[in-house]
Design a protein around this motif. Structure first.
Motif, PDB file in Angstrom:
ATOM      1  N   CYS A  26       0.812  -1.217   0.000  1.00 13.59           N
ATOM      2  CA  CYS A  26       0.000   0.000   0.000  1.00 13.59           C
ATOM      3  C   CYS A  26       0.844   1.265   0.000  1.00 13.59           C
ATOM      4  O   CYS A  26       0.333   2.340  -0.248  1.00 13.59           O
ATOM      5  N   GLN A 101      -0.718  -0.443  -4.265  1.00 11.04           N
ATOM      6  CA  GLN A 101      -0.268   0.630  -5.156  1.00 11.04           C
ATOM      7  C   GLN A 101      -0.564   0.344  -6.622  1.00 11.04           C
ATOM      8  O   GLN A 101      -0.862   1.262  -7.389  1.00 11.04           O
ATOM      9  N   ARG A 104      -4.103   1.583  -7.616  1.00 12.69           N
ATOM     10  CA  ARG A 104      -4.496   2.965  -7.338  1.00 12.69           C
ATOM     11  C   ARG A 104      -5.066   3.634  -8.581  1.00 12.69           C
ATOM     12  O   ARG A 104      -4.764   3.265  -9.704  1.00 12.69           O
ATOM     13  N   GLY A 109     -10.393   2.581  -3.345  1.00 12.80           N
ATOM     14  CA  GLY A 109     -10.419   3.047  -1.954  1.00 12.80           C
ATOM     15  C   GLY A 109     -11.785   3.595  -1.586  1.00 12.80           C
ATOM     16  O   GLY A 109     -12.332   3.303  -0.521  1.00 12.80           O
TER      17      GLY A 109
END
Length: 176
Positions: A26, A101, A104, A109
Motif C-alpha cells: 500500500c 499501489q 491505485r 479506496g
C-alpha cells in the motif's frame, strides 16, 4: 449508497489464510504490516473482521478492517452526546483500509470505504453504536475521509468520526 459496484472480476470476501497477504504493497508500512502479520491473529481472537478485495486472479487489491470499540462520553463532541448516558459509549471502528499501489487510481479506496460503511450500517441494525471512528495514518488519509463527512474528534486532530445519524442518512437518503 445502496449499490456498491466493484469492477468486473473483483470480489469482496472475508480474509482467509489462502489469500496472498504478503504481496500487498500500500505504500504505508504500518498498513502493509497489519494485513501481513496481524489481521488473521485478530480475526482468530474475534477482535476484528478484515475483508479483502481480490481481482479475478486472486490478488489482493485492497482491504478494510472493522472492530467494535468504546469512547468516553467526554471525548465526543457536544452535538453527538445530547441526552446520552455519561459513560463509555459504543462505536464502530474502521481500524484499517488500504489499496495496493498497483490498483491505485481506479476508485477502489472509495468503493472499499463505501462497503465498510455499509457493513457498519448493517451491523448497527443488530448492535447499536453512536458513531464510526477511525485514526488517520497521515494527512492524505485524513483528507480522503473528510470528503466523506468524517469530522475531527475534539482535541484529537487525527481521530475522525461519522455519527450514526450521518451514516444512516448516507444509507437511506429518503429517510432524512
Amino acid at each position: 449508497m445502496n449499490r456498491i459496484r466493484f469492477p468486473v472480476g473483483f470480489r469482496v470476501e472475508p480474509l482467509r489464510r489462502r489469500h496472498p497477504r504478503r504481496d500487498l504493497l500500500c505504500g504505508e508500512s504500518g498498513v502493509d504490516d497489519w494485513l501481513k502479520t496481524k489481521a488473521l491473529q485478530h480475526r482468530d481472537k474475534h477482535l476484528s473482521v478484515t475483508k479483502v478485495l481480490s481481482d479475478s486472479g486472486g490478488r489482493i487489491a485492497g482491504f478494510y478492517t472493522l472492530a467494535p470499540g468504546q469512547v468516553d462520553f467526554s471525548d465526543l463532541p457536544p452535538e453527538l452526546i445530547k441526552r446520552m448516558p455519561r459513560r463509555s459509549l459504543p462505536v464502530a471502528v474502521l481500524a484499517w483500509l488500504g489499496v495496493d499501489q498497483s490498483f491505485r487510481g481506479q476508485g477502489l479506496g472509495r468503493l472499499l470505504l463505501a462497503r465498510a460503511l455499509r457493513d457498519c450500517y448493517e451491523s448497527g441494525q443488530t448492535f447499536a453504536f453512536v458513531a464510526v471512528i477511525l485514526d488517520c495514518i497521515n494527512d492524505s488519509a485524513k483528507a480522503f475521509y473528510e470528503k466523506w463527512d468524517f469530522r475531527e474528534f475534539p482535541g484529537h486532530e487525527n481521530r475522525l468520526f461519522l455519527s450514526w445519524r450521518q451514516l444512516e442518512a448516507m444509507m437511506n437518503p429518503e429517510s432524512v
